[in-house]
Design a protein around this motif. Structure first.
Motif, mmCIF file in Angstrom:
data_model
loop_
_atom_site.group_PDB
_atom_site.id
_atom_site.type_symbol
_atom_site.label_atom_id
_atom_site.label_comp_id
_atom_site.label_asym_id
_atom_site.label_seq_id
_atom_site.Cartn_x
_atom_site.Cartn_y
_atom_site.Cartn_z
ATOM 1 N N ASN A 30 11.141 4.634 -4.560
ATOM 2 C CA ASN A 30 10.375 4.102 -3.430
ATOM 3 C C ASN A 30 10.394 2.579 -3.488
ATOM 4 O O ASN A 30 9.630 1.958 -4.222
ATOM 5 C CB ASN A 30 8.944 4.627 -3.388
ATOM 6 N N SER A 31 11.280 1.981 -2.697
ATOM 7 C CA SER A 31 11.376 0.515 -2.615
ATOM 8 C C SER A 31 10.684 0.006 -1.363
ATOM 9 O O SER A 31 10.894 -1.150 -0.987
ATOM 10 C CB SER A 31 12.834 0.063 -2.585
ATOM 11 N N GLY A 44 13.413 2.613 1.730
ATOM 12 C CA GLY A 44 13.000 1.242 2.045
ATOM 13 C C GLY A 44 12.247 1.166 3.352
ATOM 14 O O GLY A 44 11.947 2.176 4.004
ATOM 15 N N GLU A 45 11.929 -0.054 3.730
ATOM 16 C CA GLU A 45 11.141 -0.280 4.936
ATOM 17 C C GLU A 45 11.784 -1.435 5.696
ATOM 18 O O GLU A 45 12.131 -2.452 5.090
ATOM 19 C CB GLU A 45 9.703 -0.648 4.521
ATOM 20 N N TRP A 46 11.931 -1.273 7.003
ATOM 21 C CA TRP A 46 12.670 -2.242 7.811
ATOM 22 C C TRP A 46 11.808 -2.771 8.957
ATOM 23 O O TRP A 46 11.118 -2.000 9.621
ATOM 24 C CB TRP A 46 13.914 -1.578 8.393
ATOM 25 N N TRP A 47 11.839 -4.070 9.167
ATOM 26 C CA TRP A 47 11.155 -4.688 10.308
ATOM 27 C C TRP A 47 12.199 -5.262 11.270
ATOM 28 O O TRP A 47 13.206 -5.820 10.818
ATOM 29 C CB TRP A 47 10.259 -5.831 9.858
ATOM 30 N N VAL A 80 16.886 5.081 4.177
ATOM 31 C CA VAL A 80 17.463 5.663 2.974
ATOM 32 C C VAL A 80 18.736 4.871 2.706
ATOM 33 O O VAL A 80 19.631 4.815 3.566
ATOM 34 C CB VAL A 80 17.821 7.148 3.172
ATOM 35 N N ASN A 81 18.816 4.250 1.566
ATOM 36 C CA ASN A 81 19.952 3.374 1.238
ATOM 37 C C ASN A 81 20.255 2.422 2.391
ATOM 38 O O ASN A 81 21.410 2.211 2.776
ATOM 39 C CB ASN A 81 21.189 4.195 0.850
#
Ligand code: C2O
Length: 575
Positions: free
Chosen positions: A226-227, A165-168, A194-195
């Protein structure tokens, strides 16, 4: 013994009966959409989750099972849930993209998604399909073989799912809003995960790094998803080979590789055998960045493959003793397109299949970015794209606009006029050197529209997806709702029917729902339009959907009930 014959046949009958009873199951789930405080990268912020979980719950079913998911919206945002890759045969009302197959579920309301998994096995996932909610509203959907069947490979000792995932360090919805306001590219993310966990290489994160245990000699089935919102990712495990056995819930002829690449939306199932000295090994993911001169998040997320008998952590390791760091893998360079090409070139369906040979609809779609000239009424602050423009994107020069008063499917099934037109072009309006270095600036500005392409039920469709170098060439993950398609060929430059048709694999091409179209290149896909409804096709880099890199197919009903879209559910949200 003579006496045994009657009871044993009775037993056989009973077990047959009970087997048929458990053949397919109905799984009921409740998804409560809510705001939840989550701490990442040293900072706590409220994010939207399902049931307070980030990532959301993993759903596990068998091929043939039915899912009934009641989504209750207790957040302050509209929401919908999309079951990414589920074919949704005749159940388009449950597909989920906002304003395409349904109106959003408003705060305080609910909607129940009902659908059956038919003929798909492996790994899919689900995610919100509204604004940028999917940055935190997503989870895995694992589809196992039905009880009487099994995997087409030796049964793995363990199974793990890794959602990338991707985090802001910000509310993702605000990140999108800001980009739409300024016309510039959105801020890049602050971490990959990852998770849901960034891992050891980020601040304040190593306490919660995901650990994947294994015993020496054991084989794990690892489902990688790939989320991420906007970034194709490389994934690799230090010192271990990966055997790819499936992707997008279709089996593949197994092949071995050191690294895999997934565009957002794609899933890949790999087998990993723990055949190395007992230790801890990083499993790492970072960007594959094909666009030029574009900022991107160049950080690396990690999980740890940990052998049970690792010297660091076998019984007796006192807490607080510094562990030796895990072994770091080699990762390809950010722009290593060669690795991507050699990886995707190995994909073959497990079994030979029937690819449509004759084609009824031969379509050619250009995909790429664009620049809108700054509207006269806009202040400078709203035209922060290159040279005072605003970013846009299109397919065949149409920048897709979602309706807001009805969903496309509702407008179609009720015959409501004025919501969409069916004049999406079968080919680009102008032929030009699509991947050349000097595309005329006059071709940078698309037209806006809600244009659909109509397909007769059962028509055999081929689409050439052609990247353009407008603004920058880029590897675009193109996702089609409601269908899997065969990727019959990929290549670089401009697609040339004369020389490229001979490269088509019509014997065992991979079946997928998302194709990573090569940067400055093309991909050719084929499918049979056997699922009536309205089906979105779009780039799965979310920022590109916001800019209009999408279109939709309108597939007519065929004849009879089994070729006809079901009636809409009674609780279908209205706009
Ligand atoms: Cu996974 Cu329309 O998306």
């Amino acid at each position: 013994m003579a006496t045994s014959s009657f009871p044993s046949s009775l037993f056989l009958l009973c077990s047959l009966l009970s087997a048929s009873l458990v053949l397919s199951e109905v799984h009921h789930h409740d998804f409560v959409i809510q705001e939840t405080p989550v701490k990442r990268l040293c900072k706590t912020q409220n994010v939207i989750t399902v049931n307070g979980m980030f990532p959301g719950p993993t759903l596990e079913v068998n091929n043939g099972d039915t899912l009934v998911v009641k989504v209750v919206n207790r957040a302050q945002h509209n929401v919908t849930i999309h079951w990414h890759g589920v074919r949704q045969m005749r159940t388009g009302w449950a597909d989920g993209p906002e304003f395409v197959t349904q109106c959003p579920i408003r705060p305080g309301n609910s909607y129940t998604y009902r659908f059956t998994i038919q003929g798909q096995e492996g790994t899919l996932w689900w995610h919100a399909h509204s604004s940028w909610l999917r940055a935190t509203v997503y989870g895995a959907l694992l589809i196992h073989p039905p009880p009487a069947s099994s995997y087409p490979f030796p049964k793995p000792d363990r199974q793990t799912t890794l959602l990338l995932g991707e985090w802001w360090n910000a509310n993702p919805i605000d990140v999108l809003k800001e980009a739409i306001r300024t016309g510039a590219a959105p801020n890049v993310s602050d971490a990959y995960t990852v998770n849901g966990q960034p891992g050891d290489l980020y601040n304040c994160s190593n306490q919660d790094t995901i650990v994947v245990p294994t015993g020496s000699g054991e084989t794990s089935l690892i489902r990688v998803i790939n989320s991420a919102m906007n970034q194709p990712l490389f994934f690799t495990v230090a010192n271990h080979k990966l055997t790819v056995v499936g992707a997008d819930a279709s089996y593949l002829k197994p092949f071995s590789t050191n690294v895999i690449m997934l565009g957002p939306g794609q899933t890949t199932d790999v087998l990993l055998t723990a055949d190395q000295p007992p230790n801890r090994y990083y499993m790492a993911a970072r960007a594959y960045q094909s666009a030029q001169n574009a900022p991107f998040d160049n950080t690396t997320t990690t999980a740890i493959l940990q052998y049970k008998s690792s010297p660091c952590c076998s019984n007796g390791t006192a807490k607080g003793i510094k562990k030796t760091p895990p072994i770091m893998p080699f990762l390809p360079a950010f722009n290593d397109t060669n690795s991507v090409t050699s990886f995707s070139g190995k994909f073959r369906s497990l079994r030979d299949i029937v690819v449509p040979k004759e084609i009824d609809e031969s379509l050619f779609f250009t995909i790429g970015l664009g620049l809108d000239n700054c509207p006269k009424s806009f202040p400078k602050s709203r035209c922060q794209g290159p040279n005072g423009t605003r970013f846009t994107a299109s397919m065949n020069n149409v920048s897709f606009v979602l309706p807001s008063n009805f969903s496309l499917l509702q407008a179609h099934s009720k015959g409501i006029p004025g919501v969409f037109t069916t004049d999406f072009p079968a080919k680009p309006p102008v032929r030009f050197d699509f991947t050349g270095n000097n595309v005329s600036r006059s071709l940078f500005q698309p037209v806006r529209g809600t244009k659909l392409y109509k397909l007769k039920y059962g028509s055999r469709v081929q689409i050439v997806l052609q990247d353009t170098s407008i603004v920058t060439p880029e590897n675009h993950p193109i996702h089609l709702h409601g269908y899997d398609f065969y990727i019959v060929a990929e290549g670089f430059g401009n697609f040339d029917p004369k020389k490229d048709t001979s490269k088509f694999n019509l014997v065992d091409p991979p079946l997928r729902n998302t194709v990573a179209v090569p940067v400055n290149g093309w991909a050719v896909i084929r499918f049979v339009a056997d699922n009536p409804g309205v089906w979105l096709m779009h780039c799965h880099l979310d920022v590109h959907i916001s800019w209009g890199l999408a279109m939709a197919f309108l597939v007519d009903n065929g004849s009879g009930e089994l070729q006809t879209l079901e009636a809409p559910p009674e609780d279908l949200p209205v706009c």
